[in-house]
Design a protein around this motif. Structure first.
Motif, short mmCIF file in Angstrom:
data_model
loop_
_atom_site.label_atom_id
_atom_site.label_comp_id
_atom_site.label_asym_id
_atom_site.label_seq_id
_atom_site.Cartn_x
_atom_site.Cartn_y
_atom_site.Cartn_z
N GLY A 158 -4.80 4.50 -8.25
CA GLY A 158 -6.04 5.01 -8.82
C GLY A 158 -5.82 6.02 -9.92
O GLY A 158 -6.45 5.95 -10.98
N SER A 179 -6.90 -3.92 -7.63
CA SER A 179 -6.72 -3.09 -6.44
C SER A 179 -5.26 -2.70 -6.24
O SER A 179 -4.95 -1.87 -5.38
N THR A 180 -4.33 -3.29 -7.01
CA THR A 180 -2.93 -2.93 -6.81
C THR A 180 -2.49 -1.82 -7.77
O THR A 180 -1.35 -1.39 -7.72
N TRP A 232 -11.70 5.07 2.98
CA TRP A 232 -10.72 4.60 2.03
C TRP A 232 -11.24 4.86 0.61
O TRP A 232 -10.51 5.33 -0.26
N GLY A 275 -10.98 -0.55 -6.72
CA GLY A 275 -10.27 -0.87 -5.48
C GLY A 275 -11.21 -1.49 -4.46
O GLY A 275 -10.88 -2.50 -3.84
N GLY A 297 -9.74 7.48 -2.16
CA GLY A 297 -9.46 7.17 -3.55
C GLY A 297 -10.11 8.19 -4.46
O GLY A 297 -9.53 8.62 -5.45
N SER A 336 -18.71 -0.94 -6.38
CA SER A 336 -17.90 -1.92 -5.63
C SER A 336 -18.79 -2.97 -4.99
O SER A 336 -18.46 -4.16 -5.02
N ASP A 377 0.84 -1.21 0.00
CA ASP A 377 0.00 0.00 0.00
C ASP A 377 0.87 1.25 0.00
O ASP A 377 0.54 2.25 -0.63
#
Lengths: 287, 308
Positions: free
Chosen positions: B144, B140-141, B241, B183, B245, B109, A213
């Motif tokens: 954004g 998700s990696t 979170w 994400g 984003g 999501s 992260d």
């Protein structure tokens, strides 16, 4: 006790590497770290010498991934960028793990007003997304590598404080701790010999995942121009400079992003393999 | 239930005060003076003093905080120093854009995460499971802002399907929602999958199988309902979170939302606007958590009973 835990832990890495996922992920991570360390010996180019006539060269035999707006070799800059991105994110997570473990252990072990104060502070930080915390802290400390490290470190502090505290609270009431206490062990002995070693495993796994992260967060700060300053390349800074050339030379932004995504993906895969090998309590990933 | 909601709302008051103190003091640690942006070239120290006094920046911090807080409680967020407009106006303009983006991304999501999670759980350890979980993890990696730029490049520039930026049409919402939503999709899918697998091992599920109910009906009617509880918990915990984003993605797509406003004001040292943006984002996170807890209590009779 200590030797035993150590053995299962090092065995876990071997067991994680024995799965196909673990081998691929571990191999990629090894490659990235290797490239980051030995970048100067692996590429014939310098990361900061400009060669303007050669700007925006598409990928070719001489420049495998093309060149950027100043004619610098992109692969070289991505390799040096790995240095910045990996060192910033691991130092940052190192800060959060160390401070978080100190705070969390003290709060969970001693309880009382200190525990309540820490819990309130953690809950407060929790109501701000990490990226906001980091953005504001960098604004306070000024852009650059040091500011980014501290900002990311503080942004993830709450997570490790919370995790360590919960671990310590859970282990504190185990019978073997009680036994040790009745044998006359002091606070320090119990904390450092019994509680912390046993709380370490989930923290290590969480630290690994958080490093992934942190790489994304570092890239995001770099994208806003707040990370490593030019000419030092970092994956975020590379993408930031690539934004202006999005339509003209899209490879400048695409490739560093691929490096980030694949590396973070590998960290997550390896983390998963490690969780299985260590049999850490389910639910850690969801925390 | 109503009493529970009321108590939770009441608990928000001290948290709100604490958050406001933190925000206020942190903002004043940022080096750089907003007055610098207002002074004309060649103006002397007298003008600086006049302008500083006009915005109350010459008073002690505690007094400034008190003035700000009492204003906020009356709905007056102050005047933007650089933009020279009431902060409330700026926020009122930006908030709808961020709310639409945030809520649509949340819906995206949740829908895709639950569907993918259920499919993965029903095909546990088979190819479909591994492909879905690998795919959402990869989604998700990706940073954004990077994913956003990539989508702009492919769908706006090369294919010309959506506008590059702005927020004038509904079609301009599609790419930002996908970017922010991906994400969260990974998170929801992962939790749904694990919760489905755990719920499927309960005794009552075995009973349903024993009495001959069709497996699909068992999975969708009974197992999924149990599995949704942890999903709601995670969603309410990670609502900030998703909002976080949205901040960066807004900048990439040049959507005139809170994130864009925040980054711009941060660069201009426009304290009142930064404070207001942060306060609103923090309140949104806290309200989101509260709504998540209430939905959870409404879904789960055991929690309802415990609350009394």
């Amino acid at each position: 006790m200590k030797v035993g835990t150590f053995d299962t832990r090092s065995g876990a890495i071997a067991r994680a590497l024995a799965t196909p996922k673990g081998v691929i992920a571990g191999g990629w991570l090894f490659l990235v770290v290797f490239v980051a360390i030995f970048a100067p010996y692996l590429t014939p180019y310098d990361y900061d010498i400009q060669n303007l006539p050669n700007a925006f060269a598409p990928p070719s035999a001489a420049h495998w991934l093309g060149t950027d707006e100043f004619g610098r070799d992109l692969l070289t800059r991505i390799m040096y960028g790995a240095r910045t991105s990996l060192s910033v994110s691991s130092v940052a997570i190192g800060i959060s793990v160390f401070c978080g473990m100190c705070l969390g252990a003290a709060a969970g072990f001693f309880g009382g007003w200190f525990d309540r104060a820490v819990t309130v502070a953690v809950d407060l930080t929790w109501s701000f997304p990490e990226i906001l915390v980091a953005l504001i802290l960098v604004a306070i400390m000024g852009p650059g590598v040091t500011g980014t490290m501290i900002a990311i470190g503080v942004a993830y502090l709450a997570q490790f404080t919370r995790l360590t505290r919960a671990q310590i609270m859970a282990i504190k009431s185990e019978t073997f701790v009680e036994a040790s206490r009745s044998l006359g062990a002091g606070h320090g002995y119990i904390l450092f010999r019994h509680l912390l070693p046993n709380a370490l495993t989930p923290v290590i796994v969480a630290a690994m995942l958080a490093t992934g992260d942190a790489i994304i967060l570092e890239a995001t700060l770099g994208f806003f121009g707040l990370g490593a300053q030019p000419p030092t390349p970092s994956w975020g800074a590379l993408m930031s400079s690539g934004t202006a050339q999005l339509f003209k030379a899209p490879w400048i932004i695409i490739l560093p992003g691929v490096a980030v995504a694949v590396t973070v993906f590998a960290i997550n895969l390896f983390g998963d393999a490690l969780v299985r090998a260590l049999d850490v309590r389910a639910g850690l990933r969801e925390a | 239930m109503l009493g529970y909601i009321f108590r939770r709302l009441l608990l928000l008051v001290p948290v709100f005060l604490a958050v406001s103190v933190v925000i206020f003091s942190i903002i004043h640690l940022i080096p750089g003076d907003p007055i610098d942006n207002l002074l004309k070239i060649g103006s002397g120290p007298e003008q600086r003093e006049i302008i500083t006094a006009r915005y109350g920046l010459d008073k002690p911090l505690v007094v400034q905080y008190w003035i700000w807080l009492s204003g906020v409680l009356q709905g007056d967020l102050g005047t933007a120093i650089v933009a020279r407009r009431p902060v409330a106006d700026l926020i009122a303009q930006a908030l709808p854009h961020s709310l639409t983006l945030g809520l649509c991304a949340l819906a995206f999501s949740t829908t895709f995460g639950i569907v993918l999670g259920v499919i993965a759980a029903l095909n546990r350890d088979k190819f479909a499971d591994q492909a879905i979980m690998g795919g959402v993890l990869l989604g998700s990696t990706m940073p954004g802002f990077w994913l956003g730029l990539l989508l702009i490049l492919v769908f706006s520039v090369w294919l010309g399907m959506f506008p590059v930026s702005g927020a004038r049409t509904w079609s301009a919402l599609v790419l930002p929602v996908v970017t922010v939503g991906l994400g969260g999709t990974a998170l929801v899918a992962r939790v749904t999958r694990v919760a489905m697998i755990e719920a499927a091992q309960r005794d009552f599920v075995m009973l349903l199988h024993a009495k001959g109910m069709r497996p699909l009906r068992i999975n969708l009617r009974h197992v999924l309902r149990h599995a949704l509880i942890p999903v709601v918990t995670i969603l309410s915990l990670r609502i900030g979170w998703i909002l976080g984003g949205a901040v960066t993605v807004e900048v990439v797509f040049a959507r005139p939302g809170l994130g864009t406003l925040l980054i711009k004001s941060l660069n201009q040292h426009d304290y009142p606007v930064v404070q207001a943006c942060l306060l609103i984002l923090a309140m949104a996170v806290m309200l989101g958590t509260l709504i998540g807890d209430v939905i959870q209590a409404a879904m789960d009779p055991r929690i309802r009973a415990a609350l009394g």
